[in-house]
Design an enzyme around this catalytic site. Structure first.
Site, PDB file in Angstrom:
ATOM      1  N   HIS A 106       6.373   9.560   1.308  1.00  0.00           N
ATOM      2  CA  HIS A 106       5.126  10.303   1.498  1.00  0.00           C
ATOM      3  C   HIS A 106       5.185  11.722   0.929  1.00  0.00           C
ATOM      4  CE1 HIS A 106       4.128   7.647   5.299  1.00  0.00           C
ATOM      5  NE2 HIS A 106       4.525   6.939   4.235  1.00  0.00           N
TER       6      HIS A 106
ATOM      7  N   GLU B 252      11.879  -1.680   3.600  1.00  0.00           N
ATOM      8  CA  GLU B 252      11.648  -0.245   3.812  1.00  0.00           C
ATOM      9  C   GLU B 252      12.816   0.572   3.251  1.00  0.00           C
ATOM     10  OE1 GLU B 252       9.087   1.345   4.920  1.00  0.00           O
ATOM     11  OE2 GLU B 252       7.864  -0.177   5.880  1.00  0.00           O
TER      12      GLU B 252
ATOM     13  N   GLU C 277      -0.117  -1.198   5.638  1.00  0.00           N
ATOM     14  CA  GLU C 277       0.979  -0.840   6.539  1.00  0.00           C
ATOM     15  C   GLU C 277       0.926   0.624   6.938  1.00  0.00           C
ATOM     16  OE1 GLU C 277       4.960   0.593   7.761  1.00  0.00           O
ATOM     17  OE2 GLU C 277       3.789   1.216   6.014  1.00  0.00           O
ATOM     18  N   GLU C 278       0.380   1.466   6.057  1.00  0.00           N
ATOM     19  CA  GLU C 278       0.433   2.915   6.276  1.00  0.00           C
ATOM     20  C   GLU C 278      -0.685   3.439   7.179  1.00  0.00           C
ATOM     21  OE1 GLU C 278       2.894   4.529   5.492  1.00  0.00           O
ATOM     22  OE2 GLU C 278       3.817   3.786   3.652  1.00  0.00           O
TER      23      GLU C 278
ATOM     24  N   ASP D  82       0.818  -1.213   0.000  1.00  0.00           N
ATOM     25  CA  ASP D  82       0.000   0.000   0.000  1.00  0.00           C
ATOM     26  C   ASP D  82       0.851   1.262   0.000  1.00  0.00           C
ATOM     27  OD1 ASP D  82       0.815  -0.664   2.658  1.00  0.00           O
ATOM     28  OD2 ASP D  82      -0.682   0.713   3.472  1.00  0.00           O
TER      29      ASP D  82
END
Length: 384
Positions: free
Chosen positions: A358, A184, A155-156, A85
């Protein structure tokens, strides 16, 4: 940042993934399937179909989490995981290639390098990492360790929806391993363990009144001033854990209060995020936060433990040696903590600058994607 020519995808079909494609092109294919948290079914379908066609992996599906395992009878097993995601799209899909010049790099976040990048949502967090995993999973049928590949959803968002966490509840056996790697973003280096994280609401209570007669009420927003003063005066510690330095943090991330422009507010809530070194347990972190805000109404609303680096395990050190480079601490929280809670040493290893995760101009260096693919392959290839 001028754009580079965009290659034509070799994939036929709406969401087909070509696991034989160059890892940069595969990253682009993954990113261009929208997959905001809670809407990962399309990308999970694509990943499941692609790995199921390989033949050398046993594939299982749990909701929008895909698990693919080698079953070669090796003496050791490694779990390698990545989330599917992304945070919400903000006019940053479809992806495109860009060149970052020396001038661009100097004006950007510290550490930005000039070079060629893939720009767009998910490139850093963490479709490039997933692409490296899929390429190695597809092309390395007989790794030196048995491997459990896990690609999961949500996950977010809040921990209760995390696909890896849900998998650990229904099939904890699938997370059992001698070592784990999370894809990550780490700038292509190794980051051991992770900080823990707590989120809390710190509240003050007053009494409503008409703002023209403020003396008849008690202003809850004004009462919150000492909360902000304590936070402003807080000096974050840096703690050394198993040879790595973890920097802590305690910050207000949101404040709310009031019901109307002419009403003295009777409630104010300061939302606080505490990032703590993995040497501290969840109970110790909660106790610290409640003591720090002594005298106020404190409610812990979300908590996740940290993870020690685990680099004292031989298999973990062998990985760090295989991929090269200095091992650093992971300041943010990642799902390495879920493996650590099961007694599995885990590290973070993936392409991309975490400072660009992000961001609206999220972008990953092409050479980092290829470097991480080479690193994973070097670690897993059978020396025989």
């Amino acid at each position: 940042m001028p754009e580079l020519p965009s290659p034509v995808s070799a994939v036929d079909g709406r969401d087909g993934l070509d696991l034989s494609a160059d890892v940069v092109e595969l990253t682009r294919q993954l990113c261009d399937i929208p997959s905001e948290s809670g809407a990962e079914s399309r990308i999970a379908d694509a990943v499941e179909a692609a790995v199921d066609a390989l033949g050398h992996l046993r594939v299982l599906r749990f909701g929008n989490t895909v698990v693919a395992r080698t079953e070669l009878g090796r003496a050791t097993r490694v779990a390698i995981a990545g989330h599917l995601d992304t945070v919400p799209i903000n006019d940053n899909l479809p992806t495109r290639f860009v060149t970052v010049t020396e001038e661009d790099a100097a004006a950007d976040v510290p550490g930005t390098r000039p070079g060629e990048y893939l720009w767009g949502r998910g490139t850093v967090d963490m479709k490039a990492g997933v692409a490296t995993q899929l390429r190695v999973a597809a092309s390395l049928a007989a790794p030196r360790h048995d491997v459990t590949w896990i690609w999961y959803d949500n996950e977010e968002v809040e921990a209760s929806r995390n696909g890896l966490g849900l998998l650990s509840q229904v099939r904890p056996d699938l997370l059992h391993a001698d070592f784990a790697i999370l894809g990550e973003p780490t700038n292509g280096g190794v980051e051991g363990g992770c900080n823990g994280t707590l989120r809390a609401d710190v509240r003050t209570h007053g009494r409503r009144a008409h703002s023209a007669r403020a003396w008849a009420g008690v202003n809850a927003i004004h009462l919150a001033a000492p909360i902000l003063e304590r936070l402003a005066d807080y000096e974050p510690a840096t703690k050394r854990v198993d040879g790595l330095d973890y920097r802590e943090g305690l910050n207000a991330t949101r404040i709310s209060g009031g019901v109307a422009g002419n009403v003295i507010p009777d409630l104010c809530t300061v939302h606080v995020n505490y990032r703590f070194a993995p040497s501290m347990s969840l109970d110790e972190a909660c106790a610290f936060l409640e003591s720090f805000f002594d005298g106020f109404d404190v409610e812990i609303v979300d908590r996740s433990p940290g993870a020690r680096p685990g680099l004292d395990a031989g298999i973990a050190r062998a990985f760090a040696d295989a991929v090269g480079g200095e091992v650093r601490a992971k300041f943010g929280w990642t799902d390495v903590a879920r493996f650590s809670a099961l007694g599995v040493p885990a590290v973070n290893y993936g392409p991309g600058d975490p400072q660009k995760a992000h961001a609206d101009d999220e972008r990953v260096a092409l050479d980092e994607i290829r470097s991480v693919e080479r690193g994973l392959r070097a670690y897993l290839e059978d020396e025989a």
